[in-house]
Design an enzyme around this catalytic site. Structure first.
Site, mmCIF file in Angstrom:
data_model
loop_
_atom_site.group_PDB
_atom_site.id
_atom_site.type_symbol
_atom_site.label_atom_id
_atom_site.label_comp_id
_atom_site.label_asym_id
_atom_site.label_seq_id
_atom_site.Cartn_x
_atom_site.Cartn_y
_atom_site.Cartn_z
ATOM 1 N N HIS A 51 0.874 -1.177 0.000
ATOM 2 C CA HIS A 51 0.000 0.000 0.000
ATOM 3 C C HIS A 51 0.910 1.225 0.000
ATOM 4 C CE1 HIS A 51 -2.318 -2.982 2.427
ATOM 5 N NE2 HIS A 51 -3.399 -2.444 1.915
ATOM 6 N N ASP B 155 2.477 2.035 3.336
ATOM 7 C CA ASP B 155 3.453 1.088 3.901
ATOM 8 C C ASP B 155 4.885 1.525 3.598
ATOM 9 O OD1 ASP B 155 1.228 -0.548 4.372
ATOM 10 O OD2 ASP B 155 1.518 -1.630 2.483
HETATM 11 C C1 XLS Z 1 -7.479 -6.572 4.405
HETATM 12 C C2 XLS Z 1 -7.031 -6.788 3.035
HETATM 13 C C3 XLS Z 1 -5.887 -5.900 2.575
HETATM 14 C C4 XLS Z 1 -5.772 -5.927 1.086
HETATM 15 C C5 XLS Z 1 -5.018 -4.786 0.513
HETATM 16 O O1 XLS Z 1 -8.204 -7.371 4.969
HETATM 17 O O2 XLS Z 1 -6.704 -8.138 2.878
HETATM 18 O O3 XLS Z 1 -4.696 -6.264 3.190
HETATM 19 O O4 XLS Z 1 -5.202 -7.112 0.641
HETATM 20 O O5 XLS Z 1 -5.538 -3.583 0.860
#
Ligand code: XLS
Ligand code: NI
Ligand code: NI
Length: 441
Positions: free
Chosen positions: A100, A103
């Site tokens: 993301h 991150d």
């Molecule tokens: C959350 C999601 C997230 C997505 C990306 O539950 O899995 O991590 O994969 O935003």
């Protein structure tokens, strides 16, 4: 600087090995059904769980020992994290990673400053990716963490937030293009609602579709050719999430003329939260030609939330890889470990143990699934079960040569005899394959 001291690249040593830092099943170059294992599996490390998260939970403070985050602050920490990340990716021998926006770099006081921070890290990624050959499986915008997204992002009741979300995705697509990302993901963290008492659902859904169309237009404008993915999840954080499961996401895509432009990113733990099995979601997507990518993790039967554990369940992985094989693979998608080590597994080396077992679990599943396919175990059972559609009235039904008159004529004096589905026999055979493959049969 080395963050994973004295660890050499992980090697395949086979099932007899006692080395916790060796693969027992994953042999990247070994061919399965004509393709190297690494191409079937296309593993990816999730930046957020592995490099960024600190182990805090609603009841307690951070537990993780993460030298790259602790020895620095701000952009220096972001740079150290990138360095630690590529060291980890190379040690594991994974071909991809995923992140993301938040991150990889700290948010600035305005979006302009945030974007500048992102650019600095993206430049580092580009160099690291070039020298290591590691690719970006996907990136995404975090539009659920910051308080501004309390009412949603592309479904927010606040148009200023909608615009802010669009600007974040615009930047994300530019980053995707710059780094040659294979995919771009939308997980609608806060795209849903808590109560209808204050919600205009029709407007929210229309706005969400407008948002996706604008994203597609912009990708076209800048020449980003990666695959667009929607990641469904039924609940958490919202009580009602708009993309509940594969079927509801597909209905949305079809209604808004988006189905030709999106595929689905299926997460194992989201499937089980929706009351489905992982293989159900994969299968549903596969037969509708929208299986795009996978977030590989697992939930806990005894807990009702998205625990995002590293996958260790061979049974689940076998049935998942059965779908992936039938799909002819996942590319340009892959298997992204959207999984986190437990709060008590706080040492950096636990990140290696966790990925090794996750990779081995899916490699094991791949091997077993291919044997099942080679021996036509499930295929024969399914074929036999639907035999009635290969001739007579069944064939007429399949060929569209019937109507209710003809079917009634067939039924009025029919003597119907059903056959057993032999489910338990098949489960027994599946167990045999999982525990030793063909040789045991
Ligand atoms: C959350 C999601 C997230 C997505 C990306 O539950 O899995 O991590 O994969 O935003
Ligand atoms: Ni996910
Ligand atoms: Ni999740």
């Amino acid at each position: 600087m080395s963050y994973f001291t004295n660890v050499n690249p992980i090697q395949y040593e086979g099932i007899e090995s006692n080395n916790p830092l060796a693969f027992k099943f994953y042999n990247p170059e070994e061919k399965i059904a004509g393709k190297p294992m690494k191409e079937w599996l296309r593993f990816s490390v999730a930046y957020w769980h592995t490099l960024t998260m600190d182990g805090s939970d609603p009841f307690g403070n951070p537990t993780m020992n993460r030298p790259w985050n602790e020895q620095y602050t701000g952009m220096d920490a972001a740079k150290a994290r990138a360095e630690a990340g590529f060291e980890l990716f190379e040690t594991l021998g994974v071909p991809f990673f995923a992140f993301h926006d938040v991150d990889i770099a700290p948010e600035g006081s305005h979006l302009r400053e945030t974007n500048k921070n992102i650019d600095e890290i993206v430049a580092i990624f580009r160099e690291q990716m070039k020298s290591s050959g590691i690719g970006l499986l996907w990136n995404t915008a975090n539009m659920f963490g910051h308080p501004r997204f309390m009412h949603g992002a592309a479904t927010s009741s606040n148009a200023d937030v909608y615009a802010y979300a669009a600007a974040k995705v615009k930047k994300g697509l530019e980053v995707a293009k710059e780094l040659g990302s294979k995919n771009y993901v939308f997980w609608g963290g806060r795209e849903g609602y808590e109560t209808l008492l204050n919600t205009d659902m029709a407007l929210e859904l229309d706005n969400l579709a407008r948002f996706y169309h604008m994203a597609l237009d912009y990708a076209k404008e800048i020449g980003f050719e990666g695959q667009f993915l929607i990641e469904p999840k039924p609940k958490e954080p919202m009580k009602h999430q708009y993309d509940y499961d594969v079927a509801s996401a597909y209905a949305f895509l079809q209604k808004y003329d988006l189905a030709d432009h999106f595929k689905i990113n299926i997460e194992a733990n989201h499937a089980t939260l929706a009351g489905h099995t992982f293989e159900h979601e994969l299968h549903y997507a596969r037969v509708n030609h929208i299986l795009g990518s996978v977030d590989a993790n697992q939930g806990d039967m005894l807990l009702g939330w998205d625990t995002d554990e590293f996958p260790t369940d061979i049974y689940m992985a076998t049935l998942a890889m059965y779908e992936v094989l039938q799909n002819g693979g996942l590319a340009p998608g892959g298997l992204n470990f959207d999984a986190k080590v437990r709060r008590t597994s706080f040492e950096p080396i636990d990140l290696l143990y966790a990925h090794v077992v996750g990779m081995d679990t899916f490699a094991h599943g791949l091997r077993v699934a291919q044997q099942l396919i080679d021996d036509r175990v499930l295929e024969s059972a399914v074929k036999e079960r639907y035999h009635s559609y290969t001739g007579g009235i069944g064939l007429d039904i399949v060929n569209g040569k019937t109507d209710f008159h003809k079917l009634e004529a067939h039924a009025l004096d029919a003597n119907i005899i059903n056959k057993s589905g032999h489910q338990e026999r098949l489960r027994g055979v599946l167990n045999q394959y999982i525990h030793g493959g063909k040789s045991l049969r």
